[in-house]
Design an enzyme around this catalytic site. Sequence first.
Site, PDB file in Angstrom:
ATOM      1  CG  ASP A 288      -1.943   1.094   1.217  1.00 37.61           C
ATOM      2  OD1 ASP A 288      -2.834   1.028   0.360  1.00 37.61           O
ATOM      3  OD2 ASP A 288      -1.851   2.016   2.053  1.00 37.61           O
ATOM      4  CD  GLU A 335      -2.038   2.769  -3.475  1.00 38.33           C
ATOM      5  OE1 GLU A 335      -2.229   3.563  -4.426  1.00 38.33           O
ATOM      6  OE2 GLU A 335      -1.578   3.104  -2.379  1.00 38.33           O
ATOM      7  CG  ASP A 388      -8.906   3.684   0.803  1.00 40.47           C
ATOM      8  OD1 ASP A 388      -9.410   3.441   1.914  1.00 40.47           O
ATOM      9  OD2 ASP A 388      -7.670   3.737   0.615  1.00 40.47           O
TER      10      ASP A 388
END
Length: 488
Positions: A288, A335, A388
């Site tokens: 991430d 990501e 998200d």
Amino acid sequence: MKKTGILMPVSALPSTTGVGELGWASYQWIDIMKENGVKIWQILPLNPVGYGNSPYQPYSSCAGDELYISLDLLFEAGLLDKKPDKFRENAKRVDYTAVRAFKESYLREAFEKFVSKDGQKDPAYVDFMSQDWVYTYAVFRALKLDNNGDCWNDWKADYKNWSGDKSVLSENVEKEARYQCFIQYVFYTQWMDIKRYANEAGVEVMGDVPFYVGLDSVDVWAGKDNFLLDTDGRPIFIAGVPPDYFSATGQRWGNPIYDWDYLKKNKYKFWVDRIGYSNKLFDIIRIDHFRAFDTFWKIPASCLTAIDGEWIEAPGYEVIDTLNKELPGVNLVAEDLGELRPEVLELKDHYHLKGMRILLFSIDTKGKYARDISNDIENVIFYTGTHDNDTLMQWYDGLTVAAKRKVREFLKKQSIKAGNIKDRLLTYVLKSKAEYAIIPLADIIGLGKEGHINTPGTVGSPNWEWHMVDFKKAKEELSRYKNLIMNR
């Protein structure tokens, strides 16, 4: 080989205790994926959630959250005298505080039974305890409990610095630490059984590793030199991102910034250990905020927003070279969302890492016609959305009438005409050239706002609370896409 995956947090799995567990529902979910040709199960971090119940602010990079331990499996193992009661069985949201309180008495009963059976002498337990991080984490949690849950940098000096001098602990603290060790052993055992079952079913597990760690974590407490802290253990600089799509003032995460000079001197051991342990737990590791391996936003800790900061270059090539050398075959994906400088993509492409593409951000409806504005997608993971984002239907329902018409016309031009709008959007993703197509289960089911997992820049409820009552709708809807999935 093209593969289809489903993004489904463990916490959202059905259960009889108000939160997803490493028990019957996990195995049933794997069976459902296998039956429908799904090859990847992507989850969110399983580490002990900290501030705001966020899995991206955990107490440890290695430990698992006791919240997910299956009480039924403890009963079957003879560590509970009676089958656990049901609690919030039909809950549609996870009440973290209530579930923890319910489970704790059962977990402590299991620990006492484990000790009475000399379980601490079991070779498997002894082998698990040989890992350095386990006891250190256990002491951290025990001391945190002894300090009313306060952040470690507010503890008295001997507790704050225990990891350096290993001073003798009080009897109560030591017993609590041993309980925490047991909890981690149970979590690890239950999780590895699930991973083995998934792999035997032809399903790979994609785990999620946040780039940063939380300040109130064993990672920082026991590894202060790895971070830019003052003499009281408080961050000098903190992490975040500048103003963007999600927030006009940026996102001020509060995580401490790495001391990259120190990490380099130690051959990036912190990262090798962290990714190395995740490599045991998962088949694929999603990093991430991968962009921080190239440049990271450095915010003075005194700033109340993320507006005032600066981009600093990070030694990404050195770190990833070290990871590949020390962990041969490690399977990383990046990501790489948001506004990035070209060097981030060059770094990703240098190691041929898969990036991410989000359908919600790929279809531009501002012009006369809707169009796909993304670049080549062959070495990417194509998502409808992530944890998200709005759910697919939440996004579509929020479009104007004109924008909805443009999306439908766009799909028609792609020769995708059959089914409702959800079917057609999912078909577009599943028929793409992307090697991996991953769809949140909430989008498979067709949930709206109720399936939204997290809103960046906000803390606490209702983030991270989505919970399924049963698999009925999931099985029905997933089976409708079986042919598309099987023929990718």
